[in-house]
Design a protein around this motif. Structure first.
Motif, PDB file in Angstrom:
ATOM      1  N   PHE A 130       0.833  -1.291   0.034  1.00  0.00           N
ATOM      2  CA  PHE A 130      -0.165   0.047   0.231  1.00  0.00           C
ATOM      3  C   PHE A 130       0.761   1.645   0.032  1.00  0.00           C
ATOM      4  N   LYS A 131       1.999   1.271   0.770  1.00  0.00           N
ATOM      5  CA  LYS A 131       3.183   2.718   0.847  1.00  0.00           C
ATOM      6  C   LYS A 131       3.460   2.492  -0.303  1.00  0.00           C
ATOM      7  N   GLU A 132       4.057   1.906  -1.043  1.00  0.00           N
ATOM      8  CA  GLU A 132       4.589   1.654  -2.275  1.00  0.00           C
ATOM      9  C   GLU A 132       3.842   2.058  -3.324  1.00  0.00           C
ATOM     10  N   ILE A 133       2.365   2.075  -3.452  1.00  0.00           N
ATOM     11  CA  ILE A 133       1.326   2.498  -4.527  1.00  0.00           C
ATOM     12  C   ILE A 133       1.331   4.014  -3.860  1.00  0.00           C
ATOM     13  N   LYS A 134       1.019   3.697  -2.895  1.00  0.00           N
ATOM     14  CA  LYS A 134       0.427   5.821  -2.358  1.00  0.00           C
ATOM     15  C   LYS A 134       1.835   6.161  -2.604  1.00  0.00           C
TER      16      LYS A 134
END
Ligand code: SF4
Ligand code: SF4
Ligand code: SF4
Length: 354
Positions: free
Chosen positions: A307-311
């Motif tokens: 999730f962090k990577e995509i954000k």
């Protein structure tokens, strides 16, 4: 102005009552044990079973306590000789009306008629039993209707019509042919029945039997485990009846909000998925075409990293979440919190089918 308190005399004692209360309600509020078979407190009284007969001073015949309004100064006997004799006769007649062989009955140990026969020591039945009964109906996969044990108390009819408002069953025929019928005497599955099982819940005897539980355990062999239904966000309170680690049946928790003992077809009968061999019991991470079983810690850390990577790469609005009407309110609240406060987006919706 001070409120007037009304009293009647019950078994020689002053018993207060509120306007509109029946003798049964006033008695029960005062801790007087008046037995009933047909009475359900959320439904209108019918006086159908006649087990609650009491004697009123000056009245020629006994009256049913569930239908008789309380009145100031009324003198009521709830356990005199005449009352006991009448109740024993009523119980004997009910036993004579059907095939009450308790040994093999699914309700043995949890039957109100059996309890009353024991309490009033009704040992023999002097009356002839009917030669035959309507055939037991067991075509559908959920409810068996054994008309040979039906005492025509009408609780199922009231539960279906007044509590669930399904209007699926009613009294049918007359006299000795009387029976509870669905849509002009059709099998339940061909009627308006939605299989909520409310009739099953309220039947005081073994006339309505849960098919999946039949023969799988006596009431005293089952351990009750309280839980919350997982099918939707209402949060119905239920008891799982468990034997040897397997769920045998499910009932609603009486007197507990929000369902007060009632359940829908899914909550009452849809429990077999719990023991399904196909059920996932540990998280899996996909690696190419394969799935690797991992711990919850690893699964959660992996997901959070993704999730962090995509954000960071595409911005908060590249993320979205679909929650479910089947999840609890608390779970849906936590999900929107994660999406709004954690992801930083309002992309949150729900899908009723998830
Ligand atoms: S319904 Fe009750 S009284 Fe009748 S056979 Fe079953 S346990 Fe006995
Ligand atoms: S299962 Fe529900 S709908 Fe069907 S007869 Fe019983 S109370 Fe009525
Ligand atoms: S099926 Fe059960 S609840 Fe319905 S009338 Fe017969 S005994 Fe009463």
């Amino acid at each position: 102005m001070a409120e007037t308190i009304n009293f009647l005399i019950m078994d020689g004692k002053k018993v207060p009552f509120e306007p509109g209360q029946t003798i049964l309600e006033a008695g029960r509020a005062a801790g007087v044990d008046i037995p009933t078979l047909c009475h359900m407190k959320q439904c209108r009284p019918t006086g159908a079973c006649r087990v609650c007969l009491v004697e009123i001073k000056g009245a020629r015949s006994l009256v049913t306590a569930c239908t008789m309004p309380a009145a100031p100064g009324l003198e009521v006997q709830t356990a005199g000789e005449r009352v006991i004799a009448a109740r024993r006769l009523v119980i004997e007649l009910l036993l004579a009306s059907g095939r009450h062989d308790c040994v093999t009955c699914e309700s043995n140990g949890q039957c109100l008629l059996q309890d009353l026969a024991y309490r009033y020591q009704v040992e023999g039945v002097r009356f002839p039993r009917p030669g035959q009964y309507p055939l037991t109906e067991s075509f559908n996969p959920l409810i068996i209707r054994d008309f040979s044990k039906c005492i025509l108390c009408g609780r199922c009819v009231q539960a279906c019509n007044e509590i669930q408002v399904n209007q699926a069953i009613s009294y049918g025929y007359r006299g000795s042919r009387s029976k509870i019928v669905a849509k002009g005497d059709l099998p339940l599955e061909q009627s308006d029945c939605v299989f909520c099982g409310e009739c099953l819940r309220v039947c005081p005897v073994g006339a309505l039997v849960e098919k999946k539980a039949k023969g799988r355990g006596r009431s005293w062999e089952l351990t009750k485990v309280r839980t919350t239904c997982t099918y939707c966000g209402v949060g119905c309170q239920m008891h799982l009846h468990v034997k040897n680690g397997r769920i045998i049946k499910v009932t609603g928790v009486e007197e507990a909000e929000p369902n007060r003992g009632s359940l829908c077809v899914k909550g009452r009968f849809g429990f077999e998925f719990v023991h399904s061999e196909e059920r996932l019991t540990a998280p899996l991470i996909r690696e190419g075409e394969e799935f690797r079983q991992v711990s919850w810690k690893e699964a959660l850390e992996f997901t959070a990293e993704k999730f962090k990577e995509i954000k960071q790469t595409y911005g908060p609005d590249s993320l979205a979440a679909l929650t479910s009407a089947r999840a609890a309110n608390e779970e849906n609240y936590l999900m929107q919190k994660l999406v709004r406060a954690g992801f930083g987006t309002n992309n949150i919706d729900h899908c009723a089918r998830l």
